[in-house]
Design a protein around this motif. Structure first.
Motif, PDB file in Angstrom:
ATOM      1  N   GLU A 174      42.159  40.678  36.769  1.00 50.96           N
ATOM      2  CA  GLU A 174      43.368  40.502  36.033  1.00 50.96           C
ATOM      3  C   GLU A 174      44.046  39.090  36.352  1.00 50.96           C
ATOM      4  O   GLU A 174      44.831  38.417  35.587  1.00 50.96           O
ATOM      5  N   GLU A 234      44.950  36.164  33.687  1.00 51.87           N
ATOM      6  CA  GLU A 234      46.233  35.772  33.387  1.00 51.87           C
ATOM      7  C   GLU A 234      46.444  34.119  33.563  1.00 51.87           C
ATOM      8  O   GLU A 234      47.022  33.365  32.808  1.00 51.87           O
ATOM      9  N   LEU A 286      51.932  41.004  38.847  1.00 51.12           N
ATOM     10  CA  LEU A 286      50.850  41.947  39.112  1.00 51.12           C
ATOM     11  C   LEU A 286      51.189  43.006  40.152  1.00 51.12           C
ATOM     12  O   LEU A 286      51.910  42.690  41.101  1.00 51.12           O
TER      13      LEU A 286
END
Length: 196
Positions: free
Chosen positions: A90, A94, A188
């Motif tokens: 992730e 991003e 996050l």
């Protein structure tokens, strides 16, 4: 407060505590990070085969990163742990949203180098956390060696950018990347099963 790597947001100390409880998952994710680092360097060499210094500097990094993958794999095996499945990163996904998609070839080249520098810087910072927080002395030293290696890679990618592109432009864009990365880190979830 900024740290030595220039990162604007330090890792939450809780991350290392969670990672210590998820050893198989953190080693698995680490192994895949090293594998992706090797293949990323290969892709840069293939895409920018006209840039001799880049090829010269990154060729040994491919070997080093693959060696790191094998070291982490051996550590898993030594501890009777399995290499799990690769998961979506992730953090990197991003970061990639911030890359210049249009613009000049130089702008895209610069962003490729800076995203790799940033990933290495954050990995270095995370390995430093593990080298200080883990109870297992062998693993603390294991991660200290990785930390030192990643710091060198971070410097290398910045240096390559400054070799081919105006230093002022590199520094300005690097500052923008650091600000964006801090926002990403802030959003996050803190997960102990991932390096990033």
């Amino acid at each position: 407060m900024k740290n030595i790597l220039g990162l604007h947001l330090p890792t939450d100390p809780r991350w290392a505590d969670l990672a210590a409880k998820s050893l198989q998952e953190i080693l698995t994710d680490h192994a895949y990070c090293e594998q992706k680092a090797a293949t990323s360097c290969i892709s840069l060499i293939q895409r920018y085969s006209d840039k001799e210094k880049l090829i010269e500097e990154l060729s040994p990094i491919v070997t080093e990163e693959w060696g790191h993958f094998r070291l982490v794999l051996a550590e898993l095996q030594k501890r009777n742990l399995k290499l799990g499945k690769q998961r979506k990163d992730e953090y990197v996904n991003e970061l990639m949203k911030f890359e210049i998609k249009g613009g000049s070839e130089e702008d895209r080249f610069l962003d490729r180098l800076l995203i790799f520098a940033l990933i290495e810087a954050r990995s270095c910072e995370r390995f430093k956390r593990l080298s200080e927080a883990l109870d297992d002395e062998y693993l603390r030293n294991f991660y200290k060696r990785f930390m030192e290696s990643e710091a060198g890679h971070y410097v290398l990618f910045i240096g390559l950018a400054e070799t081919y592109i105006d230093k002022q432009k590199v520094r300005q864009r690097w500052g923008e990347w650091l600000e964006y990365e801090a926002e990403v880190m802030n959003q996050l979830q803190i997960r102990g099963d991932r390096i990033h």
